[in-house]
Enzyme design. Sequence first.
Site, short mmCIF file in Angstrom:
data_model
loop_
_atom_site.label_atom_id
_atom_site.label_comp_id
_atom_site.label_asym_id
_atom_site.label_seq_id
_atom_site.Cartn_x
_atom_site.Cartn_y
_atom_site.Cartn_z
N GLU A 1 0.81 -1.23 0.00
CA GLU A 1 0.00 0.00 0.00
C GLU A 1 0.84 1.28 0.00
O GLU A 1 0.32 2.37 -0.20
CB GLU A 1 -0.95 0.00 1.20
CG GLU A 1 -2.06 -1.03 1.12
CD GLU A 1 -1.61 -2.46 1.36
OE1 GLU A 1 -2.17 -3.36 0.71
OE2 GLU A 1 -0.70 -2.69 2.19
N HIS B 1 3.64 -14.72 -1.03
CA HIS B 1 3.74 -14.04 -2.32
C HIS B 1 4.86 -12.99 -2.31
O HIS B 1 4.74 -11.90 -2.84
CB HIS B 1 2.39 -13.42 -2.69
CG HIS B 1 1.82 -12.54 -1.61
ND1 HIS B 1 1.37 -13.02 -0.41
CD2 HIS B 1 1.62 -11.21 -1.57
CE1 HIS B 1 0.93 -12.02 0.33
NE2 HIS B 1 1.07 -10.90 -0.35
#
Length: 156
Positions: A58, A88
């Site tokens: 973010e 990930h």
Amino acid sequence: MTEYLGTFNGSKLKIAIIVARFNDLVTKRLLDGAFQTLAQNGVSKEDIDIYWVPGAFEIPRVAQKISQKGNVDGIITLGAVVRGETSHYESVCSGVTSGIAQIALEGKVPVMFGVLMTENMEQALNRAGGKAGNKGSECATGLLEMIDIEQTIDRE
């Protein structure tokens, strides 16, 4: 030949620091290093805005919005992506790196990359005030230098 070297005078500068909450054991230490270094170089604590975001992914979005507004002189981005805790890992690292690099090139103000990408928590902690120094502090001095260099270029 003319040589330009930035200084570390932070007086009258407004700085934004974006910090990921994920892995806050690390990111809080990075923030402490950045904050202390900015203060030691003349940046008033009233002129430092800290934006907490959920995770490293973010960070680019908030950095872009802050840069577009143009009401700060520079941005420090701080996060910690640890391979063992993120399934990930490569995707997050790639996205964060690309996003911050794009904002650094296209944005209105200098942006420093302080997102750690490590194999394990021990490496992250070593880079957040341990054996390998504090990357938050390094980002703070780097940002002050970049702001000064860019202001020098703008004056010419």
